[in-house]
Enzyme design. Structure first.
Site, PDB file in Angstrom:
ATOM      1  CD  GLU A   1       0.578   1.775  10.865  1.00  0.00           C
ATOM      2  OE1 GLU A   1      -0.266   2.490  10.293  1.00  0.00           O
ATOM      3  OE2 GLU A   1       1.759   1.672  10.470  1.00  0.00           O
TER       4      GLU A   1
ATOM      5  N   GLY B   1       0.817  -1.206   0.000  1.00  0.00           N
ATOM      6  CA  GLY B   1       0.000   0.000   0.000  1.00  0.00           C
ATOM      7  C   GLY B   1       0.847   1.250   0.000  1.00  0.00           C
TER       8      GLY B   1
ATOM      9  CD  GLU C   1       1.271   5.743   4.554  1.00  0.00           C
ATOM     10  OE1 GLU C   1       2.303   5.762   5.246  1.00  0.00           O
ATOM     11  OE2 GLU C   1       0.447   4.807   4.589  1.00  0.00           O
TER      12      GLU C   1
ATOM     13  CD  GLU D   1       4.900   4.569   8.481  1.00  0.00           C
ATOM     14  OE1 GLU D   1       4.321   3.983   7.543  1.00  0.00           O
ATOM     15  OE2 GLU D   1       4.989   4.087   9.626  1.00  0.00           O
ATOM     16  CG  ASN D   2       9.988   5.121   3.495  1.00  0.00           C
ATOM     17  OD1 ASN D   2      10.195   4.173   4.213  1.00  0.00           O
ATOM     18  ND2 ASN D   2       9.499   5.002   2.265  1.00  0.00           N
TER      19      ASN D   2
HETATM   20 ZN   LIG Z   1       0.310   3.393   8.630  1.00  0.00          ZN
END
Ligand SMILES: [Zn+2]
Length: 434
Positions: free
Chosen positions: A352, A293, A330, A296-297
């Site tokens: 999350e 999907g 994100e 989030e770097n």
């Molecule tokens: Zn996430």
């Protein structure tokens, strides 16, 4: 008793009955000993011409708190050529012993313990560029050129939860935060994207260039990112933050909606949190193909391109809502997760759950007619059905080792976590909760 008093009493009872102890570095779960701590990494990555392997050099500034016989850190499928420890000019050569099961390597000097102090640990090695999204990996895709479909390769990273150790030896557990300075040597026409802005580009012989990125803020290893490919870019900025969306060739037009959404979401978060986005830029990379999907770097979010790109010539409300929702999720992680990180995977729901809850909240604010609150009831139901199975677990749940970290990425962590946070917010009221 009034409601507030009842709640206070209930909270007191909970605190007495089994509240989580306050964070302590030394007692945070994990495999790696806490007496050697990384402070800064300098990584130099040189992919081979075939893009199947890479040469790596990792220089890590470490602090040794107590005398230790050896230094243990994570490394998987890396072949070490040399490991040296510097305190002055003369290095101490370290012998490497790998433990496949623990996914660690132990580095020991020939004689005597390593005394407390500050050192630089230099490791030269080679590693594999994977075919699957673990660590640095290949993305194969087709590009239309002169009426023909030709195969192209992009390189991308996916580190969360435990794959950074496939790109560089290091302390690959989230409690160990350190700054990073990343350098990549790539073919001259290609573009490299990482967490931070480019600080220098040096042209090298043989059609290569060396791209160095600025030193990052301290962060856990699972947020490190590197992308290399034939990329095109859509650029803009908001509140002094440079924004870019990278796509493979010919797709930047479809990135316009993502850019527009980001320009709405980022200022809202700057205001809501009262803490500005921490980096000078936010890049978002549309990765072709693949089944994942988004990730989030910090400063270089990656998305499956189908989840990020939106063709305004073929409008679809559902697609638009999904793109908006995933960007909000994100970008929320840039605070929930990146700026503030759970110490160990047992508290993944703090990443999350909060990012999912914040995505719904943001969407509701800017697109109230989408009624995304109703959809979140659906997500909650999904979590409830997972909760009815034998594999159900508490939202905050023990994770025995990092090999089990992937197990907690489920609807209970995401959707039940988000529902729980939403419940608390409804109880207290938006402003009080904020
Ligand atoms: Zn996430």
């Amino acid at each position: 008793m009034n409601r507030a008093l009842a709640l206070a009493a209930a909270l007191l009872f909970c605190a007495a009955a089994g509240a989580e102890p306050r964070f302590s570095f030394d007692s945070t779960p994990g495999k790696l000993p806490k007496d050697v701590v990384p402070k800064h990494y300098a990584l130099r990555i040189v992919p081979s011409a075939t893009l199947e392997r890479f040469e790596g050099r990792t220089q890590i500034e470490v602090e040794v708190a107590r005398p230790v016989a050896a230094i243990e850190l994570n490394a998987v499928e890396l072949d070490f050529h040399s490991a040296r420890l510097y305190s002055g000019a003369e290095p101490t050569v370290l012998a490497a012993k790998f433990d496949r099961e623990r996914e660690t390597v132990t580095l020991a000097p020939a004689a005597g313990p390593i005394a407390p102090g500050r050192y630089r640990l230099d490791i030269d090695y080679t590693g594999r560029i994977a075919k699957h999204p673990n660590g640095l990996h290949q993305i194969l895709y087709k590009q239309r050129e002169g009426g023909q479909l030709v195969e192209r390769i992009m390189l991308a990273t996916q580190m969360e939860p435990v794959h950074a150790r496939r790109l560089f030896p290091g302390w690959d557990e989230p409690v160990f935060r350190a700054s990073f300075e990343i350098t990549a040597v790539i073919d001259e026409p290609l573009t490299a994207v990482s967490n931070m802005p480019v600080s220098a580009v040096t042209v090298l012989p043989g059609g290569k260039k060396e791209v160095t990125f600025e030193r990052s803020v301290p962060m856990p290893t699972y947020l490190v990112a590197l992308f290399v490919g034939e990329l095109e870019v859509l650029e803009d900025s908001v509140e002094g933050i440079a924004l870019r969306v990278y796509t493979v060739r010919g797709k930047t037009e479809r990135a316009r909606y993502a850019m527009q959404a980001t320009k709405q979401i980022l200022p809202f978060f700057n205001e809501y949190f009262g803490v500005r986005y921490a980096l000078p830029k936010l890049d978002q990379v549309a990765v072709p193909g693949g089944s994942f999907g988004a990730m989030e770097n910090w400063g270089a979010i990656s998305y499956n391109e189908a989840r990020l790109l939106y063709d305004e010539a073929e409008p679809s409300l559902r697609q638009q809502q999904q793109v908006y929702g995933i960007i909000a999720h994100e970008v929320a992680h840039q605070w929930f997760g990146n700026l503030v990180t759970m110490a160990w995977w047992d508290n993944l729901w703090l990443n999350e759950g909060f990012a999912s809850w914040m995505a719904t909240k943001t969407t509701q604010r800017f697109y109230p007619d989408w009624k995304v609150g109703l959809r979140s009831v659906l997500w909650r139901q999904e979590a409830m059905s997972e909760d009815a199975r034998r594999t159900a677990h508490p939202v905050q749940t023990p994770v025995a080792s990092d090999a089990r970290a992937m197990d907690v990425f489920d609807a209970i962590t995401y959707s039940k976590g988000a529902a729980l946070i939403g419940m608390l917010e409804s109880y207290h009221g938006e402003e009080v909760f904020r």
